[in-house]
Design an enzyme around this catalytic site. Structure first.
Site, short mmCIF file in Angstrom:
data_model
loop_
_atom_site.label_atom_id
_atom_site.label_comp_id
_atom_site.label_asym_id
_atom_site.label_seq_id
_atom_site.Cartn_x
_atom_site.Cartn_y
_atom_site.Cartn_z
N TYR A 142 -33.82 25.26 -30.15
CA TYR A 142 -32.97 24.85 -28.98
C TYR A 142 -32.48 23.36 -29.43
O TYR A 142 -31.65 22.97 -28.94
CB TYR A 142 -34.11 24.51 -27.82
N TRP A 148 -28.66 24.22 -21.44
CA TRP A 148 -29.25 23.39 -22.70
C TRP A 148 -29.96 24.23 -23.73
O TRP A 148 -29.99 23.97 -24.87
CB TRP A 148 -29.78 22.32 -22.21
N HIS A 149 -30.86 24.97 -23.22
CA HIS A 149 -31.77 25.70 -23.87
C HIS A 149 -31.33 26.78 -24.87
O HIS A 149 -31.77 27.09 -25.96
CB HIS A 149 -32.83 26.68 -23.08
N GLY A 150 -29.78 27.15 -24.39
CA GLY A 150 -29.32 28.33 -25.56
C GLY A 150 -27.74 28.58 -25.14
O GLY A 150 -27.51 28.73 -23.92
#
Length: 493
Positions: free
Chosen positions: A493, A337-339
């Site tokens: 993000y 999810w963060h990248g």
């Protein structure tokens, strides 16, 4: 054609002295005029906040307004469709509708944010030639996607009713949270779309949170970020050992004060308009385990994963092996999810493995006998080093940096270090570092609570607190005006 986005960050002079006052004044003027008819007052007030939010979102890219509007319309229609497909949660057409809706919003996220990452890896590992996408990633798409999923699932489960188009627009676009959270669940937001009041105490509390958030972000996070940006270019060509350790420390402080400061501002802004958002940070650097760290860090994200991933997978109801698998899935997805980069995935896996190890050991006598100070030190060491994995997307640079920490990089061995602590370490930076450590670790201790209670319960204490916060805000504005570094890290993000 790509162009650089100029986001309307909270910590800009324009937002602070133009957008914020105009938004608050306009909202309360509408509430005052609509005071005779609370229902219409709520609706017009919400419509005003939607218009402000769309302007805020569209500041980076005007076409973003159209994209977000189409997205909101689609989510609203999906919610209405889910409601009409059946009253029972397990009705098969209702399940199909919810599943297709979630696949649609998730597919949009994957296309915009992860397509190039997937294509690059397929090209690399399988020797194919998939073309790269030139689409610009919509601002805040990760937060918006999770918010949309919360809406769809809460409506499907019956935890909250489907909202009107205006309510869904406000929920998905509300400017304090649209770009970088906190992630507010629909069942918590929906009840606040009507009969919302902000008395003088709530309004003052909101202003106080904004001032505290500004200080965290502008005075602390941006000061550390400016030093990091100066050191970063030299990581590959040679930094001394003290600089490597200070770089890691500064980043550990920067990411905390940057994101917690943003969350404070977002919570404070929401409170000015009568919304009450839950806390997003609870002194995570006081944690004595990685499990506890994730109960204190980015709480809204952890709550979302628990509600919509961990529990639906079975939570801890199907035995230890299944529990460990569910936890690992959550942390793997947290990294993703963060990248769209392998370093984020590795960071998520590292945290997941630590949580799994703690879950297996927590009932063991040897673990329970470990002194709290040792547990805290071990936890902070893991957090300290895992943040470096989070920072460096290039594993070659990460390897050089890790070698610099113990003085065995090529530059250290050859004696060709080009950047040392003498280039940047000042008394001011040392003082800010000491304040940052104390603020992150001691302000939740019993003595701090006693001081806070004194400030809140006595007129003298209240005067001292408000005067101090105003002076702190003035100092923050001075830092803001004199600084050329002020990006919010979580905007990406």
């Amino acid at each position: 054609m790509e162009r650089k986005r100029k986001n309307m960050a909270f910590t800009t002079v324009f937002f602070l002295f133009a957008v914020l006052p105009a938004s608050v004044a306009g909202y309360y003027f509408i509430k005052l005029v609509g005071n005779r008819n609370e229902k219409w007052g709520d609706r017009i007030g919400n419509l005003f906040l939607v218009l402000v939010s769309l302007c805020f979102y569209g500041w980076a890219r005007l076409e973003g307004i159209a994209l977000l509007s189409i997205y909101v319309l689609g989510v609203w229609l999906a919610g209405k469709g889910i409601c009409r497909l059946g009253k029972e949660e397990k009705h098969k057409w209702k399940v199909y509708g919810m599943t297709l809706s979630i696949l649609a919003v998730t597919g949009i996220l994957i296309w915009y944010k992860y397509y190039n990452f997937i294509a690059e890896n397929l090209n690399h590992f399988f020797g194919i030639s998939l073309a790269m996408s030139r689409w610009i990633v919509p601002l805040g798409i990760s937060f918006i996607t999770f918010t949309a999923i919360s809406y769809l699932v809460d409506v499907f489960r019956g935890d909250a009713e489907a909202g009107s188009l205006l309510d869904v627009f406000l929920y998905l676009s509300f400017f304090p949270k649209v770009i970088s959270g906190p992630i507010v669940q629909w069942k918590d937001f929906q009840k606040q779309t009507v009969h919302r009041q902000a008395d003088e105490n709530a309004f003052l509390d909101g202003l106080n949170r904004i001032m505290i958030g500004f200080a965290k972000k502008v005075i602390l996070a941006d000061s550390f970020g400016a030093v990091i940006s100066r050191i970063d270019p030299y990581v590959g060509v040679g930094i001394d050992v003290p600089t490597a350790w200070l770089f890691a420390f500064f980043y550990m402080m920067q990411i905390y004060y940057d994101f917690s400061g943003y969350s404070d501002i977002a919570i404070g802004l929401a409170r000015l308009f009568g919304f009450h958002f839950k806390e997003n940070f609870q002194f995570p650097y006081r944690s004595k385990s990685i499990t506890e760290f994730w109960r204190r860090w980015h709480i809204s994200l952890g709550t979302w994963f628990r509600s919509y991933i961990y529990i639906p997978l079975g939570g801890n109801r199907k035995g230890m092996k299944r529990t460990l698998w569910n936890l690992f899935c959550v942390f793997l997805l947290t990294g993703v999810w963060h990248g769209a980069s392998w370093n984020y995935i590795l960071w998520g896996v590292i945290n997941g493995i630590c949580v799994l190890a703690e879950r297996c050991a927590r009932e063991k006598s040897f673990y329970q006998k470990i002194p709290d100070i040792v547990k805290w030190a071990a936890t902070m060491a893991i957090v300290f080093f895992s943040w470096q994995v989070f920072y460096f997307s290039d594993f070659n640079r990460l390897e050089v940096f890790m070698k610099s920490l113990i003085g065995i990089s090529a530059a250290n061995a050859a004696g060709t270090v080009e950047y040392t602590y003498r280039h940047y370490l000042t008394a001011k930076l040392i003082g800010l570092s000491a304040i940052a450590v104390l603020g992150a670790t001691t302000f939740c201790m019993p003595w701090a609570e006693k001081v806070k209670n004194y400030f809140d319960r006595t007129k003298t204490g209240l005067f001292i607190k408000e005067t101090g916060l105003i002076l702190l805000m003035i100092l923050s504005v001075i830092f803001l005006i004199n600084s050329s570094y002020s990006p919010f890290l979580y905007f990406q993000y």
